[in-house]
Design an enzyme around this catalytic site. Structure first.
Site, PDB file in Angstrom:
ATOM      1  N   LYS B 222       0.842  -1.205   0.000  1.00 16.22           N
ATOM      2  CA  LYS B 222       0.000   0.000   0.000  1.00 16.22           C
ATOM      3  C   LYS B 222       0.868   1.241   0.000  1.00 16.22           C
ATOM      4  CE  LYS B 222      -2.761   1.155   3.567  1.00 16.22           C
ATOM      5  NZ  LYS B 222      -3.811   0.739   4.513  1.00 16.22           N
ATOM      6  N   LYS B 224       0.775   5.480   0.531  1.00 22.64           N
ATOM      7  CA  LYS B 224       0.061   6.670   0.963  1.00 22.64           C
ATOM      8  C   LYS B 224       0.076   7.681  -0.174  1.00 22.64           C
ATOM      9  CE  LYS B 224      -0.574   5.146   5.153  1.00 22.64           C
ATOM     10  NZ  LYS B 224      -1.909   4.994   5.777  1.00 22.64           N
ATOM     11  N   ASP B 252      -3.846   4.925  -0.437  1.00 22.91           N
ATOM     12  CA  ASP B 252      -4.521   5.361   0.784  1.00 22.91           C
ATOM     13  C   ASP B 252      -4.390   6.874   0.920  1.00 22.91           C
ATOM     14  OD1 ASP B 252      -5.473   5.814   3.315  1.00 22.91           O
ATOM     15  OD2 ASP B 252      -4.133   4.401   4.322  1.00 22.91           O
ATOM     16  N   GLU B 278      -8.259   3.929  -0.588  1.00 24.76           N
ATOM     17  CA  GLU B 278      -8.636   3.881   0.819  1.00 24.76           C
ATOM     18  C   GLU B 278      -8.857   5.289   1.363  1.00 24.76           C
ATOM     19  OE1 GLU B 278      -6.124   1.212   2.953  1.00 24.76           O
ATOM     20  OE2 GLU B 278      -6.362   2.273   4.864  1.00 24.76           O
ATOM     21  N   GLU B 305     -10.960   2.480   9.081  1.00 25.20           N
ATOM     22  CA  GLU B 305     -10.140   2.677  10.277  1.00 25.20           C
ATOM     23  C   GLU B 305     -10.647   3.821  11.148  1.00 25.20           C
ATOM     24  OE1 GLU B 305      -6.572   3.762   7.836  1.00 25.20           O
ATOM     25  OE2 GLU B 305      -6.157   5.097   9.530  1.00 25.20           O
ATOM     26  N   ASP B 328     -11.351  -1.624  12.519  1.00 22.45           N
ATOM     27  CA  ASP B 328     -10.244  -1.354  13.420  1.00 22.45           C
ATOM     28  C   ASP B 328     -10.585  -2.003  14.760  1.00 22.45           C
ATOM     29  OD1 ASP B 328      -7.874   0.946  13.958  1.00 22.45           O
ATOM     30  OD2 ASP B 328      -9.046   0.402  15.712  1.00 22.45           O
ATOM     31  N   HIS B 355      -7.748  -2.703   9.332  1.00 19.77           N
ATOM     32  CA  HIS B 355      -6.725  -1.684   9.507  1.00 19.77           C
ATOM     33  C   HIS B 355      -5.782  -2.109  10.624  1.00 19.77           C
ATOM     34  CE1 HIS B 355      -5.476   2.030  11.869  1.00 19.77           C
ATOM     35  NE2 HIS B 355      -4.867   2.181  10.718  1.00 19.77           N
TER      36      HIS B 355
END
Lengths: 440, 440
Positions: B222, B224, B252, B278, B305, B328, B355
């Site tokens: 993943k 960011k 994300d 995400e 999350e 989460d 998450h």
């Protein structure tokens, strides 16, 4: 010009309202109305200038110490800073607090931390209005459309309301302000009475209080419902009998129902013509509210006192889930976020009827509704401010009603200042009310 | 049988992760991963029986003291009570905490107070599993469908999932459990790697970490995104180059965008085939997520999350707004509410990919995913548990991965116990890490 914030002091203040079932409803059977209270102090010594800003988050008892701790956590964001710099850019300060990259994990923008920001932001507005020598509604009403939109954070709103659209609303709202201010000063703003309808009251008390509300001039009252349908039908019948066909009777379920139950219950109450159905289900359930609204139409849905932020209000409006927006002065992040909510409601043409069932909330929301009338919606049609007739005596500038209408407050500030004696007397757990061995 | 809870002790523990930009993303540039940690102690002295339950809420630094205060506020609900009575009815205890008529005003069911309940509920599950001598996933996997639904509060869910429907899902889930447990013990559960893609890392570090992740056997990583589109395009190109076409690359945005921006940004990234997008916008915006999902299809949306509770998950599923549910372990109110969320996801046929980017979260969520596989969804298809390779050394039973898969934990409990040395060393503000004049 060089004065600074020197302290952010917090106070855990609780009123033992549960002793008389004031405030009792289907979800909150025994609240102790409380304030996580904050005073922002400055070293300002100029004559006539406000030196303190007061604000608070409202809670109903247990956990008020957590709320107080959250407000205390905001201390480093203000103490030591120049008062004028902060007050000149309250939009910037709002973003700084709400979007703090570490604090936001505790929400984001919801619950205890967001309410803490509310208390501090409102205290800053109180100070700003005191320094301007104006009641808050009039201070806001004197600002330009540009100044007002700068206070609003449009993040997450632009699919429903852009800055440009907000400016248009406010530019239209700038026309005729003076006349509307004169109208407000002369006639006040309509209120409605929740005090008759607390769930814990006996039928005779309900009957008496309904009669008194009508006699006082209220054209709308509210009953708490949702615990027992037979009881609700009986109480609704009593209220309708006493009030007659022309007084509006709203009902409030305080989140008690699931979607299916809400629809059945409201249909059962329909013969008594509820003016609105408030908080039929979880305040987080925008889809559920939309479904309920569709199925109980034309009876309208109202909600907002527990709506956590402007993003949820946006969705309620997008989905036609509410016909009345019941903003709360101290749950979303204070005046700035409530300006965003007033603008959203105006965009969607939905009236704002603020929540005020709690200590000090009437004092705050009157300013927001009056600003709405002066500069945003420009209308009082179908707009009412909730009124609950207790605990006002603890404030230095309590609300005043005449003939069921709120008189426009005239004292500088946000009417948020609690008397120092009350703060001391109801201090938890050591004030004399809670610990009678401590006499003042 | 007669042992009681004797204390609920809280600890403010913070790790200075911001020094190396571990955990940096578009909304959280400099987090200090932290735990508001709780130990429930009992006076139990029976041999082999668990005597302590450990739990925590995860935060990213400032405000961890507020979170800790909120956990402390739950002390009176447990201290003095019989351990067995509480652990035998964790569904009842959950309702007692979540629906406390005064505390719920601080949420309801969201933010600091809800996370506090999460920490305590998870600590109770840790204790229950330790006393049963089983890892939590296996304890849950050994319960009957009736026992499991008793843990779930269906309030506000019944328009999407009834108790009867949940029972059907769990009855189907009871078939073949033994085989699935054997599969888990043999093969583990797939993970995916977030560690390569923190926003603060230089391109060379990104390249190296992507290569390492693929070499270790991860089939999904993943990145960011969301701060700067040009940067994102370059980093996505690098990641795709290094990983090749077959490794899944999720992106994300950590809530960075409004609806319109999300759509444009994702369309720009589309050539690099993001596996999911995400948190494209506010976690509160179910309507916005639905709109984004519709407009960026077939690229799927993931979120969770920061989703505050089961009511918001319900709506995300009702509106087809998410294709992956990222629960989460410590934001919603602990194991009980996560069982509700697993059941909702199963009802809507949406995979759960938890998450775990935070201290101790990998340790917790592995149990939930494994329980999901054993007893609810019965599938590992398109299901992965996030993996971040730091701070595990602070736990007594850290996660273990092999070939990119989580090995099933075998030690009794919820893997939630932080080493006492770490708790002391990273204590804020007085531990030696934060105040070097205090040596242990």
């Amino acid at each position: 010009m060089t004065s600074r914030f020197v302290s952010l002091d917090t106070y855990d203040v609780r009123f033992p309202t549960s002793q008389h079932l004031d405030g009792s409803d289907a979800m909150n059977p025994d609240p102790d109305y409380s304030a996580a209270y904050v005073v922002l102090r400055t070293d300002s010594t100029e004559v006539g200038e406000g030196t303190e800003g007061h604000g608070f988050a409202f809670t109903i008892g247990r956990g008020n110490e957590v709320q107080t701790a959250a407000i205390h956590a905001l201390r480093p964001y203000l103490v030591g800073r120049l008062v004028k710099e902060v007050l000149d850019d309250l939009g910037g300060l709002w973003r700084e607090l709400v979007h703090d990259s570490q604090l936001r994990w505790l929400g984001p923008e919801k619950g205890v931390m967001h309410m803490a920001i509310s208390a501090v932001v409102n205290a800053l507005w109180d100070l700003k209005a005191k320094r301007a020598g104006l009641p808050l509604w009039q201070l806001l009403g004197s600002m330009t459309p540009e100044e007002l939109v700068d206070l609003v954070d449009f993040r997450y709103l632009t699919d429903a309301l852009t800055r440009e659209e907000a400016l248009e609303i406010l530019r239209a709202g700038a026309q005729g302000r003076a006349e509307r201010i004169a109208t407000l000063l002369e006639q006040g703003y309509p209120g409605y009475a929740t005090s008759p309808g607390w769930l814990g009251y006996a039928d005779e008390k309900l009957r008496r209080l309904c009669r008194e509300a009508v006699d006082e001039g209220f054209t709308q009252i509210k009953l708490k419902v949702g615990a027992d349908l037979e009881d609700d039908l009986r109480r609704m019948r009593i209220a309708r009998e006493v009030c007659g066909p022309d007084v509006r009777i709203a009902v409030d379920a305080n989140q008690r129902w699931d979607v299916g139950t809400a629809v059945e219950w409201v249909r059962a109450l329909a013969p008594y013509q509820p003016w609105w159905v408030e908080e039929p289900t979880s305040p987080d359930d925008v889809v559920g509210h939309a479904e309920i609204a569709r199925r109980i139409a034309p009876i309208p849905v109202a909600t907002g006192e527990h709506v956590q932020n402007r993003v949820v209000f946006k969705q309620l409006l997008q989905l036609d889930a509410v016909s009345f927006v019941q903003l709360d002065a101290a749950r979303v992040a204070g005046v700035n976020e409530n300006i965003a909510i007033l603008l959203l409601a105006a965009k969607f043409g939905v009236p704002v009827c603020p929540h005020a069932g709690g200590v000090g909330l009437c004092e705050l929301v009157q300013h927001l509704s009056m600003f709405d009338y002066v500069a945003v919606s420009r209308s009082m049609d179908d707009r009412v401010i909730e009124y609950v007739d207790h605990l006002h005596e603890h404030f230095t500038d309590p609300v005043q009603l005449r003939g069921g209408r709120y008189l426009a407050p005239l004292a500088p500030g946000f009417s948020s200042t609690m008397r120092a004696e009350s703060r001391a007397r109801y201090a938890y757990p050591d004030g004399p009310i809670w610990n009678p061995t401590n006499t003042p």
